[in-house]
Design a protein around this motif. Structure first.
Motif, PDB file in Angstrom:
ATOM      1  N   ILE A   1      34.566  43.739  32.522  1.00  0.00           N
ATOM      2  CA  ILE A   1      33.507  42.286  33.474  1.00  0.00           C
ATOM      3  C   ILE A   1      34.562  43.040  35.195  1.00  0.00           C
ATOM      4  O   ILE A   1      33.541  42.848  35.806  1.00  0.00           O
ATOM      5  N   LEU A   2      35.264  42.124  34.938  1.00  0.00           N
ATOM      6  CA  LEU A   2      36.096  41.861  36.369  1.00  0.00           C
ATOM      7  C   LEU A   2      36.261  43.623  36.861  1.00  0.00           C
ATOM      8  O   LEU A   2      35.891  43.438  38.146  1.00  0.00           O
ATOM      9  N   GLU A   3      36.130  44.220  35.934  1.00  0.00           N
ATOM     10  CA  GLU A   3      36.714  45.600  36.982  1.00  0.00           C
ATOM     11  C   GLU A   3      34.790  46.195  37.322  1.00  0.00           C
ATOM     12  O   GLU A   3      35.000  46.648  38.551  1.00  0.00           O
ATOM     13  N   ARG A   4      33.710  45.783  36.656  1.00  0.00           N
ATOM     14  CA  ARG A   4      32.401  45.793  36.585  1.00  0.00           C
ATOM     15  C   ARG A   4      32.829  45.121  38.690  1.00  0.00           C
ATOM     16  O   ARG A   4      31.677  45.867  39.271  1.00  0.00           O
ATOM     17  N   TYR A   5      33.046  44.325  37.613  1.00  0.00           N
ATOM     18  CA  TYR A   5      32.864  43.201  39.102  1.00  0.00           C
ATOM     19  C   TYR A   5      33.356  43.695  40.734  1.00  0.00           C
ATOM     20  O   TYR A   5      32.786  43.705  41.608  1.00  0.00           O
ATOM     21  N   SER A   6      34.898  43.862  40.969  1.00  0.00           N
ATOM     22  CA  SER A   6      35.745  44.515  41.439  1.00  0.00           C
ATOM     23  C   SER A   6      34.842  45.834  42.345  1.00  0.00           C
ATOM     24  O   SER A   6      35.255  46.167  43.694  1.00  0.00           O
ATOM     25  N   ASP A   7      34.959  46.707  41.746  1.00  0.00           N
ATOM     26  CA  ASP A   7      33.748  47.912  41.280  1.00  0.00           C
ATOM     27  C   ASP A   7      32.763  47.786  42.787  1.00  0.00           C
ATOM     28  O   ASP A   7      33.066  48.365  43.669  1.00  0.00           O
ATOM     29  N   LYS A   8      31.738  47.569  42.329  1.00  0.00           N
ATOM     30  CA  LYS A   8      30.724  47.334  42.310  1.00  0.00           C
ATOM     31  C   LYS A   8      31.124  45.874  44.466  1.00  0.00           C
ATOM     32  O   LYS A   8      30.348  46.438  45.545  1.00  0.00           O
ATOM     33  N   TYR A   9      32.338  45.337  44.062  1.00  0.00           N
ATOM     34  CA  TYR A   9      32.724  44.909  45.558  1.00  0.00           C
ATOM     35  C   TYR A   9      33.179  45.331  46.050  1.00  0.00           C
ATOM     36  O   TYR A   9      32.394  45.457  47.526  1.00  0.00           O
ATOM     37  N   TYR A  10      33.851  46.753  45.700  1.00  0.00           N
ATOM     38  CA  TYR A  10      34.780  47.359  47.075  1.00  0.00           C
ATOM     39  C   TYR A  10      33.833  48.619  47.113  1.00  0.00           C
ATOM     40  O   TYR A  10      33.843  49.105  48.255  1.00  0.00           O
ATOM     41  N   SER A  11      32.539  49.145  46.555  1.00  0.00           N
ATOM     42  CA  SER A  11      31.944  49.938  46.844  1.00  0.00           C
ATOM     43  C   SER A  11      30.858  49.543  47.619  1.00  0.00           C
ATOM     44  O   SER A  11      30.707  49.792  48.681  1.00  0.00           O
ATOM     45  N   VAL A  12      30.673  48.463  48.041  1.00  0.00           N
ATOM     46  CA  VAL A  12      29.280  47.583  48.836  1.00  0.00           C
ATOM     47  C   VAL A  12      29.731  47.535  50.412  1.00  0.00           C
ATOM     48  O   VAL A  12      29.631  48.594  51.686  1.00  0.00           O
ATOM     49  N   VAL A  13      31.430  47.314  50.086  1.00  0.00           N
ATOM     50  CA  VAL A  13      32.260  47.188  51.419  1.00  0.00           C
ATOM     51  C   VAL A  13      33.259  48.150  52.317  1.00  0.00           C
ATOM     52  O   VAL A  13      32.610  49.248  52.967  1.00  0.00           O
ATOM     53  N   GLU A  14      33.204  49.323  51.310  1.00  0.00           N
ATOM     54  CA  GLU A  14      33.337  50.591  51.129  1.00  0.00           C
ATOM     55  C   GLU A  14      32.317  51.129  51.693  1.00  0.00           C
ATOM     56  O   GLU A  14      32.462  52.149  53.256  1.00  0.00           O
ATOM     57  N   ASN A  15      31.030  51.660  51.130  1.00  0.00           N
ATOM     58  CA  ASN A  15      30.064  52.301  52.080  1.00  0.00           C
ATOM     59  C   ASN A  15      30.165  51.386  53.322  1.00  0.00           C
ATOM     60  O   ASN A  15      29.016  52.548  54.344  1.00  0.00           O
ATOM     61  N   ALA A  16      29.360  50.613  53.167  1.00  0.00           N
ATOM     62  CA  ALA A  16      29.168  50.167  54.908  1.00  0.00           C
ATOM     63  C   ALA A  16      30.400  50.276  55.513  1.00  0.00           C
ATOM     64  O   ALA A  16      29.487  50.715  57.146  1.00  0.00           O
ATOM     65  N   PHE A  17      31.633  50.107  55.443  1.00  0.00           N
ATOM     66  CA  PHE A  17      33.117  50.279  56.386  1.00  0.00           C
ATOM     67  C   PHE A  17      32.628  51.967  56.494  1.00  0.00           C
ATOM     68  O   PHE A  17      32.767  52.520  58.077  1.00  0.00           O
ATOM     69  N   ARG A  18      32.574  53.037  55.795  1.00  0.00           N
ATOM     70  CA  ARG A  18      32.588  54.338  56.242  1.00  0.00           C
ATOM     71  C   ARG A  18      31.344  54.555  56.926  1.00  0.00           C
ATOM     72  O   ARG A  18      31.379  55.333  57.690  1.00  0.00           O
ATOM     73  N   THR A  19      29.746  54.212  56.951  1.00  0.00           N
ATOM     74  CA  THR A  19      29.189  54.259  58.100  1.00  0.00           C
ATOM     75  C   THR A  19      29.294  53.249  59.008  1.00  0.00           C
ATOM     76  O   THR A  19      29.061  54.145  59.994  1.00  0.00           O
TER      77      THR A  19
END
Length: 195
Positions: free
Chosen positions: A158-176
């Motif tokens: 569950i923590l891995e799913r949460y952190s994956d979502k957190y980092y993917s949202v931030v990373e996608n926006a950052f790269r854009t």
């Protein structure tokens, strides 16, 4: 080229540097003040739109000496203690009616065929209800003494799913928004292996 950062924020002699910017999110916090509902559209929209309007971001983006940025600093994945007791995934299951809990319950429902009996048997718990998915608005409280190998494995997932979502949202926006800068993740100061 001269650094675009104000003089008080620059390193001497225009040396290369990295920086840290916090996500000052003020929206949906059903879990606790430090951990937003990362599956909620308000959080995703905030990161994609508002977060990158911070003047520090624009300055870093235009500064040839800035190599990249950490986003968020010393996230307390473990709850702030020396021992990792699965504080965040337990808080997710305890909090009623939010999309992060719904995602956690979906993970458990798939794993245990939506059977609360199977989950209780595996975790040695006594949750009541008709099914795992039906527990969305029910606080699921897991005491330290109730942690077992099976529940720990699921709480880590569950923590891995949460952190994956957190980092993917931030990373996608950052790269854009900052395509020419390195996204350095976040800085850690506590134990939380799945994150």
């Amino acid at each position: 080229s001269e650094s675009s950062l104000p003089a008080n924020l620059r390193f001497p002699n225009n040396n290369s540097y990295t920086g840290t910017v916090p996500v000052f999110y003020t929206g949906v916090y059903p879990i606790n003040i430090a951990f937003p509902d990362v599956f909620h559209s308000q959080y995703i929209n905030y990161v994609n739109n508002e977060f990158f309007k911070d003047p520090k971001m624009a300055a870093a983006n235009n500064d040839p000496y800035c190599l990249g940025l950490f986003v968020d600093n010393e996230i307390q994945w473990s709850g702030g203690g020396d021992e990792y007791l699965r504080i965040l995934p337990r808080a997710i299951l305890k909090s009623p009616g939010n999309l992060t809990k719904k995602d956690a319950l979906e993970y458990l429902a798939v794993k245990y065929n939506n059977s609360l009996t199977a989950l209780n048997s595996s975790w040695s718990t006594k949750f009541t209800g008709t099914s795992i998915r039906a527990l969305e608005n029910t606080p699921l409280i897991i005491q330290d003494t109730q942690l077992s190998n099976n529940s720990i494995q699921d709480l880590d997932a569950i923590l891995e799913r949460y952190s994956d979502k957190y980092y993917s949202v931030v990373e996608n926006a950052f790269r854009t928004k900052l395509p020419n800068k390195l996204y350095l993740g976040s800085r850690f100061n506590s134990i939380a292996e799945p994150a």
